[in-house]
Design an enzyme around this catalytic site. Structure first.
Site, short mmCIF file in Angstrom:
data_model
loop_
_atom_site.label_atom_id
_atom_site.label_comp_id
_atom_site.label_asym_id
_atom_site.label_seq_id
_atom_site.Cartn_x
_atom_site.Cartn_y
_atom_site.Cartn_z
N ASP A 111 -25.08 51.83 -84.26
CA ASP A 111 -25.28 52.61 -83.19
C ASP A 111 -25.82 51.48 -82.40
O ASP A 111 -26.40 49.97 -82.45
CB ASP A 111 -26.99 53.17 -82.91
CG ASP A 111 -26.52 54.07 -81.88
OD1 ASP A 111 -25.99 53.92 -80.81
OD2 ASP A 111 -28.29 54.52 -82.46
N GLY A 155 -23.60 50.38 -76.85
CA GLY A 155 -23.40 50.60 -75.24
C GLY A 155 -24.61 49.47 -74.50
O GLY A 155 -24.55 49.25 -73.68
N HIS A 157 -18.09 48.00 -77.35
CA HIS A 157 -17.32 48.80 -78.54
C HIS A 157 -16.48 47.58 -79.16
O HIS A 157 -16.56 47.36 -80.24
CB HIS A 157 -16.68 49.60 -78.02
CG HIS A 157 -17.94 50.61 -77.97
ND1 HIS A 157 -18.39 50.91 -78.71
CD2 HIS A 157 -17.41 51.74 -77.03
CE1 HIS A 157 -19.57 52.20 -77.77
NE2 HIS A 157 -18.30 52.80 -77.33
N SER A 168 -17.95 60.64 -84.98
CA SER A 168 -18.26 61.30 -85.27
C SER A 168 -17.90 62.98 -84.76
O SER A 168 -17.40 63.03 -83.37
CB SER A 168 -20.03 61.74 -85.25
OG SER A 168 -20.51 62.14 -83.21
N ASN A 214 -18.91 63.02 -80.76
CA ASN A 214 -18.85 61.81 -79.97
C ASN A 214 -17.75 62.11 -79.28
O ASN A 214 -16.58 61.58 -78.06
CB ASN A 214 -18.23 60.80 -80.46
CG ASN A 214 -19.14 60.26 -80.93
OD1 ASN A 214 -19.24 59.28 -82.18
ND2 ASN A 214 -20.80 60.20 -80.63
N ARG A 246 -18.45 63.17 -75.18
CA ARG A 246 -17.84 60.98 -74.63
C ARG A 246 -16.93 61.40 -73.68
O ARG A 246 -15.34 61.78 -73.62
CB ARG A 246 -17.73 59.85 -74.92
CG ARG A 246 -19.02 60.04 -76.48
CD ARG A 246 -19.21 58.19 -77.04
NE ARG A 246 -20.25 58.23 -77.48
CZ ARG A 246 -21.30 56.64 -77.82
NH1 ARG A 246 -20.79 56.08 -77.60
NH2 ARG A 246 -22.00 57.28 -78.35
N ARG A 286 -32.82 58.24 -87.03
CA ARG A 286 -32.46 60.19 -86.87
C ARG A 286 -30.78 59.62 -87.89
O ARG A 286 -29.96 58.37 -88.13
CB ARG A 286 -31.92 60.81 -85.60
CG ARG A 286 -31.99 60.36 -84.37
CD ARG A 286 -31.44 61.29 -83.07
NE ARG A 286 -29.93 60.90 -82.29
CZ ARG A 286 -31.87 60.14 -81.48
NH1 ARG A 286 -32.42 59.49 -81.80
NH2 ARG A 286 -31.14 59.13 -80.77
C1 FPP Z 1 -22.70 53.80 -81.31
O1 FPP Z 1 -22.94 52.71 -80.54
C2 FPP Z 1 -21.42 53.82 -81.63
C3 FPP Z 1 -20.18 54.36 -81.45
C4 FPP Z 1 -20.04 55.64 -81.56
C5 FPP Z 1 -18.76 53.24 -81.65
C6 FPP Z 1 -18.54 52.63 -83.28
C7 FPP Z 1 -17.48 52.63 -82.27
C8 FPP Z 1 -17.52 51.06 -83.15
C9 FPP Z 1 -18.30 49.78 -83.49
C10 FPP Z 1 -16.00 50.55 -83.08
C11 FPP Z 1 -14.38 50.94 -83.39
C12 FPP Z 1 -14.43 50.95 -85.26
C13 FPP Z 1 -13.49 50.27 -86.50
C14 FPP Z 1 -13.94 50.73 -87.58
C15 FPP Z 1 -12.76 50.01 -85.93
P1 FPP Z 1 -23.09 53.46 -78.73
O2 FPP Z 1 -21.69 53.97 -77.60
O3 FPP Z 1 -24.03 54.73 -78.45
O4 FPP Z 1 -24.68 52.99 -78.19
P2 FPP Z 1 -25.53 53.34 -77.25
O5 FPP Z 1 -26.15 54.68 -77.79
O6 FPP Z 1 -26.58 52.01 -76.94
O7 FPP Z 1 -24.44 53.50 -75.86
#
Ligand code: FPP
Length: 247
Positions: free
Chosen positions: A27, A30, A44, A72, A75, A78, A201
């Site tokens: 997490d 962003g 990302h 998830s 997701n 989004r 969480r």
């Molecule tokens: C959460 O950060 C992250 C995600 C929902 C995506 C995770 C994906 C990657 C790390 C890249 C792709 C994965 C692989 C295995 C190649 P957020 O966007 O919710 O961050 P924020 O809460 O700060 O907005």
């Protein structure tokens, strides 16, 4: 050598308590991007670099199984462009990193229904799964379109169907019947569940499997997570007393 280099340490050294299976809720991508006034996709992309670093560190430390929450089942809410970006990054990751993983004996597994992604991505995932299926050194599990409540509902549905057909007596249904029907069947029990970025969480991740897992929360944003962060989490894990309900 860089001053922040860490000496690889086995997940099982010191007290002998080995973390065989570590899962991470990645997490903070962003927020990492926002702090730098960059678009979310830059967070990302940096997150994928952290995936690569962490997976390499995990197999250096002897962790058998690393499970990463990449997408998830919630997701899909989004913006469409972010979903396209994440799918593109996943495809790029498979293209650029699979050879190295395969050469290191890493088997890829997916939990969640990845068939919901676009056909090109599904094809690449299927090929990657088939290519690495015989590898036994360690397992990289990527959660895609995964939700624990959905996973449990699917297991319940199968057991109910078996009961209706008279194949199972409902009175005999035990936890093992459910575990065997989850996407994680055959993987080692979950030892340590890490969440980055300060949130505390589980967000519908591995709810059943986390029953006796140790939970570890760090303020580090996922793109900043590295081998040192993983080593710190494992140090913390080794200091925990795990009683599994006993004394
Ligand atoms: C959460 O950060 C992250 C995600 C929902 C995506 C995770 C994906 C990657 C790390 C890249 C792709 C994965 C692989 C295995 C190649 P957020 O966007 O919710 O961050 P924020 O809460 O700060 O907005």
């Amino acid at each position: 050598m860089a001053s922040n280099a860490v000496t690889p340490r086995l997940a099982s050294d010191r007290s002998g308590q080995a973390a065989r299976h570590v899962a991470i809720i990645m997490d903070g991508n962003g927020r990492w991007a926002k702090k730098r006034m960059l678009p979310r996709v830059a967070g990302h992309k940096a997150g994928v670099d952290a995936v690569r670093r962490t997976a390499r560190a995990a197999w250096d430390m002897g962790i058998e199984c690393l499970t990463l929450y990449a997408f998830s089942s919630e997701n899909w809410k989004r913006p469409e462009q972010e979903i396209i970006d994440l799918t593109g990054l996943l495809k790029h990751f498979i293209r650029s990193d699979l050879d190295e993983f395969h050469a290191n004996g890493v088997r890829l597994r997916i939990i969640g229904d990845y068939h919901a992604f676009e056909p090109g991505a599904v094809r690449m995932i299927d090929e990657a799964l088939a290519r690495t299926s015989a590898n036994r050194k360690s397992t990289l599990v990527i959660a895609l379109n995964y939700g624990a409540q959905d996973e449990l509902a699917r297991a319940a549905r199968i057991l109910a169907q078996q009961a209706v057909r008279g194949e199972i007596d409902p009175a005999t249904i035990a936890p093992g019947h459910i575990s065997a029907l989850l996407d994680t069947t055959g993987l080692p029990p979950l030892d340590l569940l890490i969440r980055t970025s300060g949130e505390q969480r589980l967000s519908n991740f591995l709810l059943w499997q986390a029953a006796y897992a140790e939970l570890y929360f760090t303020d580090t944003l996922w793109p900043d997570f590295d081998e040192r962060s993983l080593a710190e989490a494992l140090d913390d894990f080794r200091a925990r007393e795990r009683r599994f309900g006993g004394l």
